[in-house]
Design a protein around this motif. Structure first.
Motif, PDB file in Angstrom:
ATOM      1  N   LEU A  50      47.888  34.555  36.014  1.00 28.15           N
ATOM      2  CA  LEU A  50      46.492  34.658  36.442  1.00 28.15           C
ATOM      3  C   LEU A  50      46.068  33.523  37.386  1.00 28.15           C
ATOM      4  O   LEU A  50      45.424  33.801  38.399  1.00 28.15           O
ATOM      5  CB  LEU A  50      45.559  34.720  35.231  1.00 28.15           C
ATOM      6  N   LEU A  83      35.418  41.666  33.526  1.00 32.86           N
ATOM      7  CA  LEU A  83      36.505  41.713  34.512  1.00 32.86           C
ATOM      8  C   LEU A  83      37.496  40.570  34.320  1.00 32.86           C
ATOM      9  O   LEU A  83      38.708  40.753  34.480  1.00 32.86           O
ATOM     10  CB  LEU A  83      35.931  41.686  35.926  1.00 32.86           C
ATOM     11  N   ALA A  84      37.003  39.399  33.941  1.00 36.71           N
ATOM     12  CA  ALA A  84      37.894  38.262  33.704  1.00 36.71           C
ATOM     13  C   ALA A  84      38.799  38.529  32.501  1.00 36.71           C
ATOM     14  O   ALA A  84      40.007  38.248  32.535  1.00 36.71           O
ATOM     15  CB  ALA A  84      37.073  36.994  33.476  1.00 36.71           C
ATOM     16  N   ALA A  96      41.364  41.146  33.537  1.00 38.21           N
ATOM     17  CA  ALA A  96      42.402  40.546  34.370  1.00 38.21           C
ATOM     18  C   ALA A  96      43.357  39.717  33.534  1.00 38.21           C
ATOM     19  O   ALA A  96      44.571  39.735  33.759  1.00 38.21           O
ATOM     20  CB  ALA A  96      41.770  39.685  35.461  1.00 38.21           C
ATOM     21  N   VAL A 147      47.505  34.266  40.869  1.00 41.16           N
ATOM     22  CA  VAL A 147      46.826  35.417  41.472  1.00 41.16           C
ATOM     23  C   VAL A 147      45.445  35.005  41.968  1.00 41.16           C
ATOM     24  O   VAL A 147      45.022  35.382  43.066  1.00 41.16           O
ATOM     25  CB  VAL A 147      46.738  36.593  40.464  1.00 41.16           C
ATOM     26  N   ALA A 148      44.733  34.204  41.189  1.00 36.42           N
ATOM     27  CA  ALA A 148      43.401  33.735  41.590  1.00 36.42           C
ATOM     28  C   ALA A 148      43.496  32.878  42.852  1.00 36.42           C
ATOM     29  O   ALA A 148      42.665  32.995  43.754  1.00 36.42           O
ATOM     30  CB  ALA A 148      42.757  32.948  40.457  1.00 36.42           C
ATOM     31  N   ILE A 163      47.068  41.022  33.868  1.00 36.57           N
ATOM     32  CA  ILE A 163      47.948  40.146  34.638  1.00 36.57           C
ATOM     33  C   ILE A 163      48.703  39.177  33.728  1.00 36.57           C
ATOM     34  O   ILE A 163      49.874  38.891  33.951  1.00 36.57           O
ATOM     35  CB  ILE A 163      47.138  39.389  35.709  1.00 36.57           C
TER      36      ILE A 163
END
Length: 95
Positions: free
Chosen positions: A25, A12-13, A16, A28-29, A20
């Protein structure tokens, strides 16, 4: 965490990072982290308020409820409702 394994979190990382982008990123985090923190804080506050209300609003069922003054429109409406319910009872009686 959410029932995800380490390999799934890494996947998933990476996903992303690709979707993104490396420049956006971190922001967003941060935004997601702030949202989750605010959500947790709100649920804690709501839980505390519910606990406080449960302590304050304990009702003794052995005591009669306090009487409230009747308004002039309430007694006039009550017979009409009773008459309507009597008619319904008569309609459902078997012959």
């Amino acid at each position: 965490m959410f029932g995800l394994g380490m390999s799934e979190i890494i996947f998933l990382a990476i996903l992303a990072l690709i979707v993104i982008g490396p420049k956006e990123l971190p922001e967003v985090a941060r935004t997601v982290g702030r949202f989750l923190n605010e959500l947790k804080r709100s649920t804690n506050v709501l839980g505390e308020e519910l606990k406080q209300q449960a302590r304050v609003d304990r009702v003794d069922f052995n005591e009669p409820p306090p009487r409230t003054p009747q308004s002039s429109s309430t007694p006039q409406e009550a017979p009409a409702e009773q008459a309507g319910s009597d008619e319904k009872k008569e309609e459902h009686k078997p012959s």
